[in-house]
Design a protein around this motif. Sequence first.
Motif, PDB file in Angstrom:
ATOM      1  N   HIS A 247     -14.685 -32.875   5.849  1.00 42.94           N
ATOM      2  CA  HIS A 247     -14.458 -34.288   6.195  1.00 42.94           C
ATOM      3  C   HIS A 247     -13.291 -34.929   5.429  1.00 42.94           C
ATOM      4  CE1 HIS A 247     -17.117 -35.048   2.691  1.00 42.94           C
ATOM      5  NE2 HIS A 247     -16.592 -36.271   2.654  1.00 42.94           N
ATOM      6  N   HIS A 248     -12.854 -34.266   4.345  1.00 38.49           N
ATOM      7  CA  HIS A 248     -11.624 -34.726   3.672  1.00 38.49           C
ATOM      8  C   HIS A 248     -10.484 -33.718   3.819  1.00 38.49           C
ATOM      9  CE1 HIS A 248     -13.018 -38.409   1.838  1.00 38.49           C
ATOM     10  NE2 HIS A 248     -14.086 -37.801   1.353  1.00 38.49           N
ATOM     11  N   GLY A 249     -10.799 -32.536   4.391  1.00 37.15           N
ATOM     12  CA  GLY A 249      -9.771 -31.523   4.593  1.00 37.15           C
ATOM     13  C   GLY A 249      -9.067 -31.164   3.303  1.00 37.15           C
ATOM     14  N   THR A 250      -7.731 -31.180   3.321  1.00 35.29           N
ATOM     15  CA  THR A 250      -6.927 -30.919   2.105  1.00 35.29           C
ATOM     16  C   THR A 250      -6.100 -32.167   1.767  1.00 35.29           C
ATOM     17  OG1 THR A 250      -5.186 -29.978   3.521  1.00 35.29           O
ATOM     18  CG2 THR A 250      -6.758 -28.437   2.539  1.00 35.29           C
ATOM     19  N   SER A 251      -6.728 -33.312   1.999  1.00 35.01           N
ATOM     20  CA  SER A 251      -6.017 -34.578   1.758  1.00 35.01           C
ATOM     21  C   SER A 251      -5.921 -34.883   0.259  1.00 35.01           C
ATOM     22  CB  SER A 251      -6.716 -35.727   2.483  1.00 35.01           C
ATOM     23  OG  SER A 251      -8.044 -35.864   2.027  1.00 35.01           O
ATOM     24  N   LEU A 252      -5.120 -35.879  -0.052  1.00 32.10           N
ATOM     25  CA  LEU A 252      -4.824 -36.252  -1.437  1.00 32.10           C
ATOM     26  C   LEU A 252      -5.647 -37.475  -1.829  1.00 32.10           C
ATOM     27  CD1 LEU A 252      -2.791 -35.697  -3.854  1.00 32.10           C
ATOM     28  CD2 LEU A 252      -1.350 -37.449  -2.785  1.00 32.10           C
ATOM     29  N   VAL A 253      -6.236 -37.425  -3.056  1.00 30.62           N
ATOM     30  CA  VAL A 253      -6.906 -38.615  -3.591  1.00 30.62           C
ATOM     31  C   VAL A 253      -5.782 -39.523  -4.105  1.00 30.62           C
ATOM     32  CG1 VAL A 253      -8.684 -39.468  -5.160  1.00 30.62           C
ATOM     33  CG2 VAL A 253      -8.844 -37.139  -4.265  1.00 30.62           C
ATOM     34  N   TYR A 254      -5.203 -40.252  -3.179  1.00 32.30           N
ATOM     35  CA  TYR A 254      -3.914 -40.915  -3.424  1.00 32.30           C
ATOM     36  C   TYR A 254      -3.995 -41.982  -4.507  1.00 32.30           C
ATOM     37  CZ  TYR A 254       0.545 -43.194  -2.559  1.00 32.30           C
ATOM     38  OH  TYR A 254       1.804 -43.718  -2.704  1.00 32.30           O
ATOM     39  N   TYR A 255      -5.086 -42.748  -4.588  1.00 28.76           N
ATOM     40  CA  TYR A 255      -5.193 -43.852  -5.552  1.00 28.76           C
ATOM     41  C   TYR A 255      -5.044 -43.334  -6.973  1.00 28.76           C
ATOM     42  CZ  TYR A 255      -7.204 -47.680  -8.268  1.00 28.76           C
ATOM     43  OH  TYR A 255      -7.410 -48.669  -9.198  1.00 28.76           O
ATOM     44  N   PHE A 256      -5.791 -42.282  -7.319  1.00 28.10           N
ATOM     45  CA  PHE A 256      -5.750 -41.767  -8.687  1.00 28.10           C
ATOM     46  C   PHE A 256      -4.494 -40.930  -8.930  1.00 28.10           C
ATOM     47  CE2 PHE A 256     -10.342 -42.543  -8.063  1.00 28.10           C
ATOM     48  CZ  PHE A 256     -10.541 -43.431  -9.104  1.00 28.10           C
ATOM     49  N   TYR A 257      -3.970 -40.325  -7.885  1.00 27.57           N
ATOM     50  CA  TYR A 257      -2.700 -39.598  -8.019  1.00 27.57           C
ATOM     51  C   TYR A 257      -1.572 -40.571  -8.376  1.00 27.57           C
ATOM     52  CZ  TYR A 257       1.577 -37.177  -6.558  1.00 27.57           C
ATOM     53  OH  TYR A 257       2.840 -36.638  -6.518  1.00 27.57           O
ATOM     54  N   LYS A 258      -1.551 -41.719  -7.710  1.00 32.80           N
ATOM     55  CA  LYS A 258      -0.542 -42.751  -7.981  1.00 32.80           C
ATOM     56  C   LYS A 258      -0.731 -43.330  -9.376  1.00 32.80           C
ATOM     57  CE  LYS A 258       1.320 -47.042  -6.065  1.00 32.80           C
ATOM     58  NZ  LYS A 258       1.133 -48.108  -5.046  1.00 32.80           N
ATOM     59  N   LYS A 259      -2.004 -43.536  -9.749  1.00 29.64           N
ATOM     60  CA  LYS A 259      -2.312 -44.090 -11.074  1.00 29.64           C
ATOM     61  C   LYS A 259      -1.855 -43.134 -12.179  1.00 29.64           C
ATOM     62  CE  LYS A 259      -6.178 -46.210 -13.577  1.00 29.64           C
ATOM     63  NZ  LYS A 259      -7.636 -46.487 -13.555  1.00 29.64           N
ATOM     64  N   GLU A 260      -2.070 -41.833 -11.957  1.00 24.80           N
ATOM     65  CA  GLU A 260      -1.653 -40.824 -12.932  1.00 24.80           C
ATOM     66  C   GLU A 260      -0.122 -40.836 -13.091  1.00 24.80           C
ATOM     67  OE1 GLU A 260      -2.042 -37.237 -15.432  1.00 24.80           O
ATOM     68  OE2 GLU A 260      -3.329 -38.932 -14.907  1.00 24.80           O
ATOM     69  N   ARG A 261       0.566 -40.951 -11.984  1.00 27.30           N
ATOM     70  CA  ARG A 261       2.035 -40.982 -12.036  1.00 27.30           C
ATOM     71  C   ARG A 261       2.541 -42.215 -12.778  1.00 27.30           C
ATOM     72  NH1 ARG A 261       5.410 -39.753  -6.747  1.00 27.30           N
ATOM     73  NH2 ARG A 261       4.400 -41.704  -6.120  1.00 27.30           N
ATOM     74  N   GLU A 262       1.860 -43.345 -12.562  1.00 24.32           N
ATOM     75  CA  GLU A 262       2.266 -44.586 -13.231  1.00 24.32           C
ATOM     76  C   GLU A 262       2.045 -44.492 -14.735  1.00 24.32           C
ATOM     77  OE1 GLU A 262       0.019 -47.562 -11.291  1.00 24.32           O
ATOM     78  OE2 GLU A 262       1.312 -47.668  -9.507  1.00 24.32           O
ATOM     79  N   GLN A 263       0.944 -43.833 -15.133  1.00 24.35           N
ATOM     80  CA  GLN A 263       0.614 -43.754 -16.562  1.00 24.35           C
ATOM     81  C   GLN A 263       1.411 -42.670 -17.279  1.00 24.35           C
ATOM     82  OE1 GLN A 263      -3.611 -43.294 -16.980  1.00 24.35           O
ATOM     83  NE2 GLN A 263      -4.085 -45.360 -16.223  1.00 24.35           N
ATOM     84  N   GLN A 264       1.555 -41.503 -16.615  1.00 25.26           N
ATOM     85  CA  GLN A 264       2.163 -40.356 -17.283  1.00 25.26           C
ATOM     86  C   GLN A 264       3.624 -40.120 -16.874  1.00 25.26           C
ATOM     87  OE1 GLN A 264       0.477 -38.918 -19.623  1.00 25.26           O
ATOM     88  NE2 GLN A 264      -1.409 -40.048 -19.163  1.00 25.26           N
ATOM     89  N   GLY A 265       4.041 -40.795 -15.800  1.00 24.29           N
ATOM     90  CA  GLY A 265       5.400 -40.585 -15.313  1.00 24.29           C
ATOM     91  C   GLY A 265       5.495 -39.484 -14.284  1.00 24.29           C
ATOM     92  N   SER A 266       4.524 -38.549 -14.311  1.00 31.75           N
ATOM     93  CA  SER A 266       4.471 -37.463 -13.314  1.00 31.75           C
ATOM     94  C   SER A 266       3.015 -37.020 -13.169  1.00 31.75           C
ATOM     95  CB  SER A 266       5.346 -36.286 -13.736  1.00 31.75           C
ATOM     96  OG  SER A 266       4.840 -35.714 -14.941  1.00 31.75           O
ATOM     97  N   ALA A 267       2.736 -36.300 -12.100  1.00 37.37           N
ATOM     98  CA  ALA A 267       1.370 -35.821 -11.859  1.00 37.37           C
ATOM     99  C   ALA A 267       1.417 -34.532 -11.037  1.00 37.37           C
ATOM    100  CB  ALA A 267       0.556 -36.882 -11.126  1.00 37.37           C
ATOM    101  N   ASN A 268       0.494 -33.613 -11.351  1.00 36.66           N
ATOM    102  CA  ASN A 268       0.371 -32.360 -10.600  1.00 36.66           C
ATOM    103  C   ASN A 268      -0.477 -32.623  -9.348  1.00 36.66           C
ATOM    104  OD1 ASN A 268       0.179 -29.814  -9.639  1.00 36.66           O
ATOM    105  ND2 ASN A 268      -0.976 -28.973 -11.376  1.00 36.66           N
ATOM    106  N   LYS A 269       0.157 -32.487  -8.202  1.00 35.88           N
ATOM    107  CA  LYS A 269      -0.516 -32.822  -6.944  1.00 35.88           C
ATOM    108  C   LYS A 269      -1.785 -31.990  -6.735  1.00 35.88           C
ATOM    109  CE  LYS A 269       1.637 -34.723  -2.838  1.00 35.88           C
ATOM    110  NZ  LYS A 269       2.669 -34.581  -1.797  1.00 35.88           N
ATOM    111  N   GLU A 270      -1.762 -30.721  -7.196  1.00 31.78           N
ATOM    112  CA  GLU A 270      -2.890 -29.805  -6.979  1.00 31.78           C
ATOM    113  C   GLU A 270      -4.184 -30.344  -7.596  1.00 31.78           C
ATOM    114  OE1 GLU A 270      -2.753 -27.082  -5.121  1.00 31.78           O
ATOM    115  OE2 GLU A 270      -0.671 -27.563  -4.678  1.00 31.78           O
TER     116      GLU A 270
END
Length: 681
Positions: free
Chosen positions: A570-593
């Motif tokens: 039901h989520h397939g291989t989609s991205l948990v976009y909210y926390f992925y974006k939050k990680e990028r904002e805090q750390q400057g980068s994020a591992n998509k996997e």
Amino acid sequence: MKNLFSLFAKNQSLIYKVFLFIISTLLIIYLLPKGGQFKYNFQKGKPWQYENLYAPFNFTIKKNEDTIKKEREEIKANAIPYFEYNGEVEAGVLEQFNTMLEARYIDSLYKTPKQAVAKLAGNLIAEVYKNGLTDEIHTYDDNRLIYLKKGNEIEERNYSQLFKKENLNKKVRELVQKNNFEDVQVLLYNILNEVFESNVKLNSKLTEASIEAEIKTLNPNRGIIEKGGRIIAKGEVVEGDKFQILESLRAEFQSQIWSKNNYLWLLVGYSMLVSLVFLMLFLFLKNYRPYIYNNNTKVTFIFFNIFLMVFLTTLVLKVHSDYVYVVPICILPLILKAFFDPRVGLFVHVLTILLLGFIVPNSFEYMFLQFIAGIVTILTVSELYKRANLFISVGQITLIYILGYFAFFVIQEGNIQTLEWENFGYFILCGLATLFAHPLIYFYEKIFGLVSDVSLLELSDTNSKLLKELSNKAPGTFHHSLNVANLAEASANEIGANSMLVRVGALYHDIGKMLNPTMFTENQANSINSHNELDPKESAQIIIEHVIKGIEIARKNNLPDRIIDFIRTHHGTSLVYYFYKKEREQQGSANKEDFIYPGPIPFSKETAILMMADSVEAASKSLKDPSSSIIDEFVEKIINNQMAQGQFLNANITFKEIEMIKKVLKKKLNNIYHLRVEYPE
């Protein structure tokens, strides 16, 4: 050796299918008749479609079943019955009469002397027992010849010569009137009636033995066709003697031509034809139903049902060929439709009928009726969990059988005078046997681990143990699941998908959230968000884990694999976009996997529908002051984004169907968020 083992492990699914193919072919060949197939197909009442046919060898013309039956009946009707004569009864009767006369005769009451009465009775007893006395009632004519067995001797008599006890009163009256002994008539009758004992009885065993011996001498043939003699000309109607001669040639062909010498060739031919049938089935499943082909349990289930139908038909034919229509062949497409889909049910039904064509008599008539009945089954049986639907469909199937059989009979005989109405009873019995589908479906579910609409109906009950637990532990998730179920069901109905399956899948798709309900916004009773204190990567893992935990809970509660598929996809291989974006904002980068669901992506229309409905329903909670245009744009954005990510690549769903689903979701959300009139306080 290691490489061989590795190769075997890698291809074990294919090896199993090859093994199943070989075993099924051998079992079907074992059940097929071990005689050659006559190369000419003909039907009574239809023109001969081939060139002039000449006798390839000398053969006898067999009498048809009706003629042989009639001759047997004539033998039984005209058979001479045997009666057993007991010569010892007469002396005992005479002695008993004299004893009773001595006790009952009173000199003062009768004018006729006692000695005269005794003499008269003695003569009567001797006359009666000369040919015998019987108290049995038979339907023989008086002139019917009978055999009277006295010890080792057989005497011929007319049935009228046997004295019937019912004629005693008349005989006594004639004797006393002839001798003027009317005063002792009552006395004589009463005593004789008491002492008379039957000494002649029908010997049923000997009579039946003589009938059987005479039946065995019946000649099953009624003539000879010489080699080279013309049997039938092209265009001539196959009826009467022509039909019987062709039947005789076919029987002689199968017994004379096919011997041990060419038995091997017979097996080769059968192997090729049966293999072709099963090969077509494998190719169909591989090309059009890969989800069945890749599941060995489902493939085994289909092959088992084909073998079962062939086995039952063979078994019934050994009892009597007239009972062939009692076998509920239509139960096969009905069950396969319940577990898979109509196309699979009809395709397997057609292949099974092709195999049965080798076994049944009048194969064209049988195959035509079964093809039509199978199509009617596929077209009429829907929503099997509704009991009335099965009864209605069985009634329609039975009617088709009766109409089809009646039409064939009229074509072949040209009248209805000789129609055997009891044959319609076989079709009614077949219909009643088809009702056994419900318990058979339950049995198959337990044995093969499959799931039907009947089970889906049970699983959709919100009072079930698992859904009750979900509503208690995660009420927000439960409410979300109900909303998704309604959206998904409406979408499935719009494009002709399995609405019951997608509804049940929607109800259970988020059960993994029960283990940690407060980590999901729909279950947070206050404004405190537990994720504020966690690292975005940890939060993402908690969110992603609800899929894995949901699978574990489903397996623990014995949910069918078809329902677990909805949890997995039901989520397939989609991205948990909210926390992925939050990680990028805090750390400057994020591992998509670290922020991607494990998948797999949806692989059916139903699982694709759930993904769309789930995403739209969950995201709609964030809408503020929604309007029709906002909702339309919102639905388009979410589903187009899923398409761009390739989430529907494995699902057999078209662009047209996706557009239809969008319209349904927009309409439903507009109904949910419709503007209300503000009433004064």
